[in-house]
Design a protein around this motif. Structure first.
Motif, mmCIF file in Angstrom:
data_model
loop_
_atom_site.group_PDB
_atom_site.id
_atom_site.type_symbol
_atom_site.label_atom_id
_atom_site.label_comp_id
_atom_site.label_asym_id
_atom_site.label_seq_id
_atom_site.Cartn_x
_atom_site.Cartn_y
_atom_site.Cartn_z
ATOM 1 N N GLN A 22 0.834 -1.239 -0.153
ATOM 2 C CA GLN A 22 -0.154 -0.019 -0.053
ATOM 3 C C GLN A 22 0.932 1.177 -0.015
ATOM 4 O O GLN A 22 0.550 2.216 -0.622
ATOM 5 C CB GLN A 22 -1.127 -0.029 1.218
ATOM 6 C CG GLN A 22 -2.122 -0.984 1.308
ATOM 7 C CD GLN A 22 -2.697 -1.045 2.711
ATOM 8 O OE1 GLN A 22 -2.910 -1.995 3.178
ATOM 9 N NE2 GLN A 22 -3.576 0.110 3.032
ATOM 10 N N ARG A 23 2.003 1.221 0.653
ATOM 11 C CA ARG A 23 2.860 2.349 0.954
ATOM 12 C C ARG A 23 3.642 2.539 -0.574
ATOM 13 O O ARG A 23 3.770 3.589 -0.678
ATOM 14 C CB ARG A 23 3.850 2.250 1.965
ATOM 15 C CG ARG A 23 4.638 3.366 2.073
ATOM 16 C CD ARG A 23 4.095 4.632 2.592
ATOM 17 N NE ARG A 23 4.694 5.693 2.954
ATOM 18 C CZ ARG A 23 5.196 6.695 1.889
ATOM 19 N NH1 ARG A 23 4.493 6.314 0.723
ATOM 20 N NH2 ARG A 23 5.664 7.690 2.234
ATOM 21 N N LEU A 24 3.886 1.490 -1.088
ATOM 22 C CA LEU A 24 4.774 1.798 -2.540
ATOM 23 C C LEU A 24 3.830 1.903 -3.525
ATOM 24 O O LEU A 24 4.108 2.818 -4.587
ATOM 25 C CB LEU A 24 5.359 0.451 -2.835
ATOM 26 C CG LEU A 24 6.460 -0.393 -2.079
ATOM 27 C CD1 LEU A 24 6.713 -1.475 -2.193
ATOM 28 C CD2 LEU A 24 7.614 0.760 -2.031
ATOM 29 N N GLY A 25 2.495 1.791 -3.375
ATOM 30 C CA GLY A 25 1.462 2.034 -4.476
ATOM 31 C C GLY A 25 1.190 3.503 -4.642
ATOM 32 O O GLY A 25 1.104 4.150 -5.565
ATOM 33 N N LEU A 26 1.556 4.141 -3.508
ATOM 34 C CA LEU A 26 1.397 5.704 -3.412
ATOM 35 C C LEU A 26 2.402 6.565 -4.035
ATOM 36 O O LEU A 26 2.318 7.825 -4.411
ATOM 37 C CB LEU A 26 1.162 6.171 -1.960
ATOM 38 C CG LEU A 26 -0.022 5.806 -1.153
ATOM 39 C CD1 LEU A 26 0.148 6.212 0.488
ATOM 40 C CD2 LEU A 26 -1.121 6.473 -1.583
ATOM 41 N N ASP A 27 3.243 5.667 -4.661
ATOM 42 C CA ASP A 27 4.611 6.396 -5.448
ATOM 43 C C ASP A 27 3.957 6.789 -6.753
ATOM 44 O O ASP A 27 4.579 7.748 -7.257
ATOM 45 C CB ASP A 27 5.703 5.666 -5.334
ATOM 46 C CG ASP A 27 6.438 5.615 -4.111
ATOM 47 O OD1 ASP A 27 6.446 6.116 -3.149
ATOM 48 O OD2 ASP A 27 7.163 4.541 -3.991
ATOM 49 N N SER A 28 2.956 6.156 -7.052
ATOM 50 C CA SER A 28 2.498 6.305 -8.432
ATOM 51 C C SER A 28 1.039 6.526 -8.481
ATOM 52 O O SER A 28 0.469 7.465 -9.409
ATOM 53 C CB SER A 28 2.794 4.999 -9.232
ATOM 54 O OG SER A 28 4.010 4.528 -9.346
ATOM 55 N N ALA A 208 2.114 1.062 -10.922
ATOM 56 C CA ALA A 208 1.871 0.467 -9.535
ATOM 57 C C ALA A 208 1.454 -0.869 -9.719
ATOM 58 O O ALA A 208 0.696 -1.457 -8.650
ATOM 59 C CB ALA A 208 0.866 1.330 -8.949
ATOM 60 N N VAL A 209 1.642 -1.566 -10.874
ATOM 61 C CA VAL A 209 1.057 -2.853 -10.946
ATOM 62 C C VAL A 209 1.412 -3.715 -9.947
ATOM 63 O O VAL A 209 0.459 -4.635 -9.696
ATOM 64 C CB VAL A 209 1.370 -3.298 -12.344
ATOM 65 C CG1 VAL A 209 3.011 -3.756 -12.523
ATOM 66 C CG2 VAL A 209 0.531 -4.658 -12.942
ATOM 67 N N TRP A 210 2.713 -3.989 -9.293
ATOM 68 C CA TRP A 210 3.117 -4.834 -8.435
ATOM 69 C C TRP A 210 2.445 -4.634 -7.120
ATOM 70 O O TRP A 210 1.774 -5.842 -6.475
ATOM 71 C CB TRP A 210 4.434 -4.949 -8.333
ATOM 72 C CG TRP A 210 5.198 -5.543 -9.765
ATOM 73 C CD1 TRP A 210 6.079 -5.160 -10.532
ATOM 74 C CD2 TRP A 210 4.877 -7.055 -10.270
ATOM 75 N NE1 TRP A 210 6.260 -5.704 -11.917
ATOM 76 C CE2 TRP A 210 5.662 -6.906 -11.549
ATOM 77 C CE3 TRP A 210 4.214 -8.095 -9.977
ATOM 78 C CZ2 TRP A 210 5.546 -8.218 -12.406
ATOM 79 C CZ3 TRP A 210 4.070 -9.255 -10.755
ATOM 80 C CH2 TRP A 210 4.892 -9.362 -11.858
ATOM 81 N N PRO A 211 2.603 -3.501 -6.645
ATOM 82 C CA PRO A 211 1.778 -3.372 -5.441
ATOM 83 C C PRO A 211 -0.019 -3.461 -5.505
ATOM 84 O O PRO A 211 -0.330 -4.066 -4.505
ATOM 85 C CB PRO A 211 2.028 -1.870 -5.220
ATOM 86 C CG PRO A 211 3.288 -1.505 -5.684
ATOM 87 C CD PRO A 211 3.300 -2.426 -7.055
ATOM 88 N N LEU A 212 -0.390 -3.127 -6.675
ATOM 89 C CA LEU A 212 -1.560 -3.515 -6.920
ATOM 90 C C LEU A 212 -1.955 -4.989 -6.778
ATOM 91 O O LEU A 212 -3.153 -5.403 -6.474
ATOM 92 C CB LEU A 212 -2.314 -2.877 -8.168
ATOM 93 C CG LEU A 212 -2.586 -1.327 -8.155
ATOM 94 C CD1 LEU A 212 -2.504 -0.816 -9.575
ATOM 95 C CD2 LEU A 212 -3.634 -1.060 -7.136
ATOM 96 N N LEU A 213 -1.299 -5.766 -7.541
ATOM 97 C CA LEU A 213 -1.507 -7.210 -7.789
ATOM 98 C C LEU A 213 -1.291 -7.853 -6.195
ATOM 99 O O LEU A 213 -2.162 -8.732 -6.016
ATOM 100 C CB LEU A 213 -0.505 -7.817 -8.645
ATOM 101 C CG LEU A 213 -0.799 -7.488 -10.126
ATOM 102 C CD1 LEU A 213 0.338 -8.267 -10.979
ATOM 103 C CD2 LEU A 213 -2.131 -8.193 -10.536
ATOM 104 N N TYR A 214 -0.285 -7.404 -5.513
ATOM 105 C CA TYR A 214 -0.074 -8.010 -4.209
ATOM 106 C C TYR A 214 -1.412 -7.742 -3.376
ATOM 107 O O TYR A 214 -1.806 -8.469 -2.514
ATOM 108 C CB TYR A 214 1.261 -7.279 -3.561
ATOM 109 C CG TYR A 214 1.441 -8.015 -2.200
ATOM 110 C CD1 TYR A 214 2.222 -9.280 -2.102
ATOM 111 C CD2 TYR A 214 0.867 -7.641 -0.962
ATOM 112 C CE1 TYR A 214 2.670 -9.799 -0.793
ATOM 113 C CE2 TYR A 214 1.159 -8.317 0.254
ATOM 114 C CZ TYR A 214 1.850 -9.416 0.203
ATOM 115 O OH TYR A 214 2.379 -9.994 1.469
ATOM 116 N N ALA A 215 -1.771 -6.264 -3.061
ATOM 117 C CA ALA A 215 -2.747 -5.913 -2.393
ATOM 118 C C ALA A 215 -4.087 -6.318 -2.816
ATOM 119 O O ALA A 215 -4.879 -6.786 -1.767
ATOM 120 C CB ALA A 215 -2.713 -4.308 -2.204
#
Length: 294
Positions: A22-28, A208-215
């Motif tokens: 979730q935190r990494l996803g906010l980068d994009s 943000a594809v990888w953080p999205l897929l994980y979350a």
């Protein structure tokens, strides 16, 4: 029993490291865009489980009127809790987010008083210890609290209300169907707000594809499935304790993968909060027996 506990521990780990995603996803992506895509992916990932459940034993409450009356309020509570959490991550760390969000474990029985649920003494004691931990974790020597931590604390009340609403509607709908509906409602509301407040582009979603897929898939479809299988065979008290370790995994993920740091004061707060959460989940007779055991 051991296998069931292992599945629950894996689910807790996936959810804990989900704070990192979730935190990494906010980068994009903005917080609402991230939640919108995340929860729609979550609904999609739960669809095979719903279809499997339908073929296996049928779906309870699959009528449109029942799904609407249950899915909408549960999904709206999820939307508020998830929105506060994701916006908070703009201002605070994943490690803190895991512990403060985990307060819902203490708040659930306390909010249940309005529904005339019985609350034991260890719940009150655990709540006080957890609040003391929150003080050390979030309030500095100047008596100031981080904006993100404040949002997370407010969100914990909505997570608790969300859990109580699930408990209420779970008797009317098959749980996995309710999970899909709540993700769908939350995803649509989040994405709708994102188009109003944020700039949403395909390039940002792709970044943000990888953080999205994980979350969206791992932390929703996979972890939820593990929880369902694990809780069928695990002791309820054991399950609650194991799942509360999500907070520890969030802290580990934040420090390990994001380079976050926790002061001695903050670590003391984390320890007190975890102890308070566990204390609120354990039956008082267990604690007394352990205290008097030679």
């Amino acid at each position: 029993m051991l296998q069931a506990n292992g599945l629950l521990l894996l689910a807790a780990a996936i959810w804990g490291f989900g704070f990192v995603a979730q935190r990494l996803g906010l980068d994009s992506l903005g917080p609402f865009a991230f939640n919108g895509v995340r929860f729609l992916l979550g609904a999609l990932s739960l669809l095979p489980l719903v279809l499997w459940q339908k073929q296996r034993s049928g779906l309870k409450g699959a009528e449109f009127s029942t799904m609407w009356r249950a899915g909408l309020p549960v999904g709206m509570l999820l939307f508020i809790g998830a929105s506060l959490q994701q916006v908070a991550l703009l201002y605070t760390t994943a490690a803190k987010a895991g512990f403060i969000t985990g307060l819902y474990l203490v708040l659930v029985p306390l909010l249940g008083l309005w529904l005339r649920h019985k609350t034991s003494a260890n719940t009150w004691l655990g709540g006080l210890v957890a609040l003391l931990g929150l003080y050390f974790l979030s309030i500095d020597s100047a008596m100031q609290i981080n904006t993100g931590d404040l949002l997370l604390f407010a969100g914990a009340f909505f997570w608790a209300a969300h859990l109580l609403s699930i408990d209420h509607f779970a008797t009317k709908l098959t749980p996995v169907l309710l999970a899909l509906l709540q993700c769908l409602v939350c995803g649509v509301l989040s994405l709708g707000l994102a188009f109003v407040l944020e700039t949403v582009t395909f390039a940002a979603v792709a970044a943000a594809v990888w953080p999205l897929l994980y979350a969206g898939i791992l932390a929703t479809g996979v972890a939820y499935t593990l929880q369902i299988i694990g809780q069928r065979r695990a002791h309820p008290a054991h399950a609650a304790i194991i799942l509360s370790l999500e907070t520890v995994f969030a802290a580990v993920g934040g420090v390990w993968l994001l380079g976050e740091t926790l002061t001695v004061r903050a670590l003391s707060g984390c320890a007190l909060m975890l102890f308070g959460m566990l204390l609120s989940q354990l039956p008082l007779r267990w604690l007394l027996r352990a205290w008097h055991k030679p």
